[in-house]
Motif scaffolding. Sequence first.
Motif, PDB file in Angstrom:
ATOM      1  N   GLN A  79       0.813  -1.216   0.000  1.00 15.51           N
ATOM      2  CA  GLN A  79       0.000   0.000   0.000  1.00 15.51           C
ATOM      3  C   GLN A  79       0.848   1.268   0.000  1.00 15.51           C
ATOM      4  O   GLN A  79       0.598   2.158  -0.809  1.00 15.51           O
ATOM      5  CB  GLN A  79      -0.964   0.006   1.185  1.00 15.51           C
ATOM      6  CG  GLN A  79      -2.155  -0.886   0.985  1.00 15.51           C
ATOM      7  CD  GLN A  79      -3.031  -0.944   2.222  1.00 15.51           C
ATOM      8  OE1 GLN A  79      -2.709  -0.383   3.257  1.00 15.51           O
ATOM      9  NE2 GLN A  79      -4.153  -1.633   2.107  1.00 15.51           N
ATOM     10  N   PRO A  80       1.861   1.417   0.863  1.00 19.71           N
ATOM     11  CA  PRO A  80       2.657   2.656   0.826  1.00 19.71           C
ATOM     12  C   PRO A  80       3.368   2.850  -0.515  1.00 19.71           C
ATOM     13  O   PRO A  80       3.471   3.968  -1.009  1.00 19.71           O
ATOM     14  CB  PRO A  80       3.670   2.473   1.952  1.00 19.71           C
ATOM     15  CG  PRO A  80       3.075   1.460   2.860  1.00 19.71           C
ATOM     16  CD  PRO A  80       2.240   0.575   1.983  1.00 19.71           C
ATOM     17  N   GLU A  83       0.221   8.638 -12.392  1.00 16.94           N
ATOM     18  CA  GLU A  83      -0.460   7.342 -12.428  1.00 16.94           C
ATOM     19  C   GLU A  83       0.495   6.245 -12.871  1.00 16.94           C
ATOM     20  O   GLU A  83       1.394   6.470 -13.666  1.00 16.94           O
ATOM     21  CB  GLU A  83      -1.649   7.385 -13.388  1.00 16.94           C
ATOM     22  CG  GLU A  83      -2.906   7.950 -12.794  1.00 16.94           C
ATOM     23  CD  GLU A  83      -3.409   7.153 -11.607  1.00 16.94           C
ATOM     24  OE1 GLU A  83      -3.539   5.923 -11.703  1.00 16.94           O
ATOM     25  OE2 GLU A  83      -3.678   7.766 -10.576  1.00 16.94           O
ATOM     26  N   ARG A 110       2.372   1.821  -3.497  1.00 14.03           N
ATOM     27  CA  ARG A 110       1.394   2.212  -4.509  1.00 14.03           C
ATOM     28  C   ARG A 110       1.009   3.678  -4.361  1.00 14.03           C
ATOM     29  O   ARG A 110       0.940   4.403  -5.337  1.00 14.03           O
ATOM     30  CB  ARG A 110       0.152   1.337  -4.418  1.00 14.03           C
ATOM     31  CG  ARG A 110       0.397  -0.066  -4.888  1.00 14.03           C
ATOM     32  CD  ARG A 110      -0.861  -0.884  -4.812  1.00 14.03           C
ATOM     33  NE  ARG A 110      -0.591  -2.240  -5.256  1.00 14.03           N
ATOM     34  CZ  ARG A 110      -1.263  -3.280  -4.875  1.00 14.03           C
ATOM     35  NH1 ARG A 110      -2.276  -3.142  -4.046  1.00 14.03           N
ATOM     36  NH2 ARG A 110      -0.957  -4.475  -5.316  1.00 14.03           N
ATOM     37  N   SER A 111       0.765   4.125  -3.136  1.00 11.12           N
ATOM     38  CA  SER A 111       0.371   5.521  -2.953  1.00 11.12           C
ATOM     39  C   SER A 111       1.545   6.443  -3.258  1.00 11.12           C
ATOM     40  O   SER A 111       1.372   7.514  -3.808  1.00 11.12           O
ATOM     41  CB  SER A 111      -0.155   5.755  -1.541  1.00 11.12           C
ATOM     42  OG  SER A 111       0.861   5.510  -0.592  1.00 11.12           O
ATOM     43  N   MET A 112       2.780   6.035  -2.936  1.00 14.62           N
ATOM     44  CA  MET A 112       3.945   6.850  -3.231  1.00 14.62           C
ATOM     45  C   MET A 112       4.147   6.947  -4.745  1.00 14.62           C
ATOM     46  O   MET A 112       4.408   8.026  -5.271  1.00 14.62           O
ATOM     47  CB  MET A 112       5.202   6.262  -2.599  1.00 14.62           C
ATOM     48  CG  MET A 112       6.423   7.136  -2.808  1.00 14.62           C
ATOM     49  SD  MET A 112       7.901   6.439  -2.113  1.00 14.62           S
ATOM     50  CE  MET A 112       8.269   5.188  -3.334  1.00 14.62           C
ATOM     51  N   ASP A 113       4.005   5.865  -5.461  1.00 13.39           N
ATOM     52  CA  ASP A 113       4.163   5.892  -6.915  1.00 13.39           C
ATOM     53  C   ASP A 113       3.170   6.852  -7.545  1.00 13.39           C
ATOM     54  O   ASP A 113       3.518   7.621  -8.428  1.00 13.39           O
ATOM     55  CB  ASP A 113       3.980   4.498  -7.510  1.00 13.39           C
ATOM     56  CG  ASP A 113       5.180   3.595  -7.269  1.00 13.39           C
ATOM     57  OD1 ASP A 113       6.253   4.116  -6.902  1.00 13.39           O
ATOM     58  OD2 ASP A 113       5.035   2.368  -7.457  1.00 13.39           O
ATOM     59  N   ARG A 114       1.936   6.813  -7.116  1.00 14.16           N
ATOM     60  CA  ARG A 114       0.911   7.673  -7.706  1.00 14.16           C
ATOM     61  C   ARG A 114       1.140   9.136  -7.343  1.00 14.16           C
ATOM     62  O   ARG A 114       0.972  10.004  -8.170  1.00 14.16           O
ATOM     63  CB  ARG A 114      -0.478   7.226  -7.253  1.00 14.16           C
ATOM     64  CG  ARG A 114      -0.911   5.945  -7.912  1.00 14.16           C
ATOM     65  CD  ARG A 114      -2.367   5.621  -7.623  1.00 14.16           C
ATOM     66  NE  ARG A 114      -2.751   4.404  -8.305  1.00 14.16           N
ATOM     67  CZ  ARG A 114      -2.806   3.221  -7.738  1.00 14.16           C
ATOM     68  NH1 ARG A 114      -2.532   3.083  -6.469  1.00 14.16           N
ATOM     69  NH2 ARG A 114      -3.150   2.168  -8.434  1.00 14.16           N
ATOM     70  N   SER A 115       1.535   9.409  -6.103  1.00 13.31           N
ATOM     71  CA  SER A 115       1.674  10.797  -5.689  1.00 13.31           C
ATOM     72  C   SER A 115       2.971  11.419  -6.200  1.00 13.31           C
ATOM     73  O   SER A 115       3.013  12.597  -6.511  1.00 13.31           O
ATOM     74  CB  SER A 115       1.599  10.911  -4.166  1.00 13.31           C
ATOM     75  OG  SER A 115       2.680  10.213  -3.585  1.00 13.31           O
TER      76      SER A 115
END
Length: 72
Positions: free
Chosen positions: A38-39, A50, A41-46
């Motif tokens: 989860q961390p 995308e 994935r959110s780091m990649d997006r932010s």
Amino acid sequence: MFQDSPIYDRLIAERGDVPTQVRREAERVSRELEFVMQPLRSMDRSHYGELPSSAPPAPQWQRAALPGPGQR
């Protein structure tokens, strides 16, 4: 599946319910992996926008013909 089978019942009594144990362990590992990812994935997006919708195609290996007699 095999619940009414005396052989299956005897195997479970001797060895334990291995398929159920394996299924539970696989579900536990899957949950832990989701939690750990989860961390990232959110780091990649932010940080990077995308994520790509699909992975690039795998390289295609081609077999080269060996030289025939008299060819080199």
